[in-house]
Design an enzyme around this catalytic site. Structure first.
Site, PDB file in Angstrom:
ATOM      1  N   CYS A   9       0.808  -1.206   0.000  1.00  0.00           N
ATOM      2  CA  CYS A   9       0.000   0.000   0.000  1.00  0.00           C
ATOM      3  C   CYS A   9       0.847   1.265   0.000  1.00  0.00           C
ATOM      4  CB  CYS A   9      -0.882   0.056   1.259  1.00  0.00           C
ATOM      5  SG  CYS A   9      -1.792  -1.429   1.619  1.00  0.00           S
ATOM      6  N   GLY A  35       0.629   0.517  -5.167  1.00  0.00           N
ATOM      7  CA  GLY A  35      -0.612  -0.250  -5.195  1.00  0.00           C
ATOM      8  C   GLY A  35      -1.488   0.166  -6.346  1.00  0.00           C
ATOM      9  N   ASN A 110      -0.581   0.731   5.855  1.00  0.00           N
ATOM     10  CA  ASN A 110       0.360   0.061   4.959  1.00  0.00           C
ATOM     11  C   ASN A 110       1.168  -0.927   5.780  1.00  0.00           C
ATOM     12  OD1 ASN A 110       2.337  -0.672   3.077  1.00  0.00           O
ATOM     13  ND2 ASN A 110       3.563   1.147   3.475  1.00  0.00           N
ATOM     14  N   GLY A 111       1.030  -2.209   5.479  1.00  0.00           N
ATOM     15  CA  GLY A 111       1.769  -3.220   6.216  1.00  0.00           C
ATOM     16  C   GLY A 111       0.927  -4.459   6.440  1.00  0.00           C
ATOM     17  N   TYR A 254      13.651  -2.157  -4.796  1.00  0.00           N
ATOM     18  CA  TYR A 254      12.583  -2.189  -5.796  1.00  0.00           C
ATOM     19  C   TYR A 254      11.352  -1.353  -5.462  1.00  0.00           C
ATOM     20  CZ  TYR A 254       8.845  -4.105  -8.749  1.00  0.00           C
ATOM     21  OH  TYR A 254       7.803  -4.237  -9.612  1.00  0.00           O
TER      22      TYR A 254
END
Length: 473
Positions: A9, A35, A110-111, A254
Site C-alpha cells: 500500500c 498499489g 500500509n503493512g 525495488y
C-alpha cells in the site's frame, strides 16, 4: 507476466488545507507504484466524514464530481495492492470509516499484522462483527472498544495489542495521526507547506511531497506517533524502544520510487551503489550492460560506471499496458513478457550482454527475458541480480509467493543459471547490499526474504509487552 514482489500500500494525508482531498488525490497519484488494485479517499467536514473508494488506478477511481464531494480541510487516502484480505471485495478498500461512541474515525494502513487472525477470532468471540477481511479492521475494532478519552490514546491501546509492520494514518474529526511501527519496517514522512500556517502532510514517500509542492520536514521515527491538530504537530513515543530498527531493505531495491529519500538514504543513489557493488562482486567480460526496465535501470547504470562496460537500453518497456489483456488463441512464445518488454535487436545483436535485474522470485520471467535477448541476436547473456537470492516469503505486508514457489529456496546458483538459460548468473551478497545501501549510515534492515531472520516473531513465540499509554494528549 509480472514476477516481482509487490508492496502492499501507499498512504497520504493532509491537515488544514482548503484543497485537502485534491492534494490527497495528487499524492496517491505519485504513490501509484505502491498499489494499483484500488484507491480511496476520506475527508471530514464539520464532523461529517465523506468517502469515495473504488477498484482500479487513482485516475480511474476519482473524477472531478467525486473530488468535489470530498469536502473539508483534512483528508487521508490509500492505494492498495492486496496481501491480507482479497482485492475482489470492495469492502476491502481503504481507508476504513467507522462511527464510534467517541466520534467518527478513518484509518489507512500500509503493512501486515502477524497476529491479525488470532486477534480477529478473539474479537469475534467477544461479539465484534467484521465487514471486511483486512487486518486493518482489527485495529479499528480495538480502537473503537477502547475506553480511553482521545483518539490518539485509543489508537495506542489498539496498537499495543497487535504485532507486525505498519505505517498508519488515522483521522478524527479534528486531527490527523501518523504512526510508524516500533521496528520501522514501513516508511512514513512528514511535510508541510511553508507559506501556510499549521498545514501538514504525511506520506509513504518523499516523491509525493514534491508533486504537491510540500516541503520535507523529516521521517517519522520508528515507534513514533505524530498528532496533527490545532495545537500543531505533537510527537509521542508510546511503544517500548527496540534495540535496533528494521526498515524493509526491499524499499531500496525495488519498492520505493527512485526519486524518493527514505530514512535519509536517496533511493536512486543507493540503487546505483548496489549496481557498482554487483560489478565488483561478479565481474564479467562483456560488450553492453542492459537493464530490465524500469526497476533495473539505476543498478545497471551503477554496474556500467563501475565496470566501464557501456550502458544501453537494449530492452524497451511499454508503459501503456493495462492490468488485463486479451491473449491470442494461437500461441505466441513469451506473450505475457513481450506485451510489456521488447528487445532492440540493433543494440544487442552479436553482443555479449550483461542483463541487470533487481530480483529473481519464481524465475519464470527471468527465463523468458534471457531467451528474448538471446533470440534478438545476443551472443552471450550474463544475468546479474542486484539483490541476494530470495529464499523466504515476507509476512510483513509484501505480496510474496510461498517458499515452495521461490526458485532460490530449492535451487543452487548453478541450477538457477541453467533454468534461466543465462551464460552466467550472479547475485549481490547480503553484506554487499548492506554496504551499498547504508553508505556510511548505521541503519538496521529487515532482510528476512534473503536470510530467513524474521525480526517480528509470530504470536506463539511472543511475550506480552508492558503497556505504555499516552498521558497528556
Amino acid at each position: 507476466m509480472d514476477d516481482h514482489f509487490h508492496d502492499a500500500c501507499g498512504i497520504f494525508g493532509v491537515y488544514n488545507h482548503a484543497e485537502a482531498a485534491n492534494l490527497v488525490y495528487l499524492g496517491l497519484y505519485a504513490l501509484q507504484h505502491r498499489g494499483q488494485e484500488s484507491a480511496g479517499i476520506v475527508s471530514v467536514e464539520e464532523r461529517i466524514f465523506h468517502c469515495n473508494r473504488g477498484k482500479g488506478l487513482v485516475a480511474d477511481v476519482f473524477k472531478r464530481p467525486d473530488l468535489d464531494q470530498l469536502r473539508g480541510l483534512q483528508a487521508i487516502g490509500h492505494v492498495r495492492y492486496s496481501t491480507a484480505g482479497g482485492s475482489a471485495n470492495v469492502r476491502n478498500i481503504q481507508p476504513l470509516v467507522v462511527d464510534t461512541a467517541q466520534g467518527g474515525m478513518a484509518v489507512a494502513h500500509n503493512g501486515n499484522l502477524v497476529n491479525a487472525v488470532e486477534m480477529r477470532r478473539q474479537l469475534e468471540r467477544q461479539g465484534s462483527i467484521f465487514q471486511s477481511t483486512m487486518d486493518t479492521e482489527v485495529i479499528v475494532h480495538l480502537a473503537a472498544r477502547s475506553q480511553r478519552r482521545t483518539l490518539p490514546e485509543r489508537l495506542v491501546e489498539a496498537l499495543h495489542q497487535v504485532r507486525g509492520a505498519y505505517a498508519l494514518l488515522a483521522m478524527g474529526e479534528d486531527c490527523v495521526i501518523g504512526v510508524r511501527d516500533p521496528d520501522g519496517m514501513r516508511p512514513l514522512v512528514l511535510g508541510r507547506w511553508p507559506d501556510r500556517e499549521n498545514t501538514y502532510v504525511l506520506s509513504s514517500e518523499t516523491c509525493a511531497l514534491n508533486l504537491v509542492e510540500a516541503q520535507f520536514v523529516r521521517d517519522i521515527q520508528p515507534g513514533e506517533m505524530v498528532v496533527i491538530s490545532a495545537k500543531g504537530v505533537e510527537s509521542f513515543f508510546p511503544f517500548p524502544k527496540r534495540a535496533s530498527h528494521h526498515m524493509c531493505i526491499f524499499e531500496y531495491i525495488y519498492f520505493a520510487r527512485p526519486d524518493s529519500t527514505i530514512d535519509g538514504i536517496n533511493v536512486y543513489e543507493s540503487r546505483k551503489r548496489i549496481g557498482a557493488r554487483l560489478a565488483q562482486e561478479h565481474p564479467v567480460t562483456a560488450d553492453l550492460v542492459v537493464p530490465v526496465p524500469d526497476s533495473g535501470v539505476p543498478a545497471a547504470l551503477g554496474f556500467s560506471q563501475a565496470s566501464g562496460i557501456p550502458f544501453e537500453l537494449g530492452i524497451i518497456r511499454n508503459h501503456y499496458v493495462g492490468r488485463t489483456f486479451i491473449e491470442p488463441q494461437q500461441a505466441i512464445r513469451h506473450f505475457g513478457v513481450k506485451i510489456k518488454l521488447n528487445t532492440n535487436p540493433q543494440i544487442v545483436e552479436g553482443k555479449r550482454v550483461v542483463l541487470v535485474d533487481d530480483s529473481v522470485v519464481r524465475g519464470t520471467t527471468s527465463r523468458k527475458i534471457v531467451k528474448m535477448v538471446r533470440a534478438a541476436g545476443a551472443k552471450e547473456v550474463h544475468l546479474r541480480i542486484s539483490s541476494p537470492p530470495t529464499t523466504h516469503p515476507c509476512y510483513y505486508g509484501i505480496d510474496t509467493p510461498t517458499r515452495r514457489e521461490l526458485l532460490a529456496a530449492s535451487h543452487t546458483i548453478e541450477e538457477m543459471r541453467a533454468y534461466t538459460t543465462a551464460d552466467s548468473l550472479g547475485f549481490l551478497s547480503l553484506e554487499g547490499l548492506y554496504k551499498a545501501v547504508n553508505n556510511g549510515h548505521e541503519h538496521g534492515f529487515c532482510d528476512a526474504c534473503f536470510s530467513g531472520n524474521y525480526p517480528i516473531l509470530f504470536p506463539k513465540h511472543e511475550e506480552e509487552p508492558q503497556l505504555t499509554l499516552l498521558q497528556e494528549i
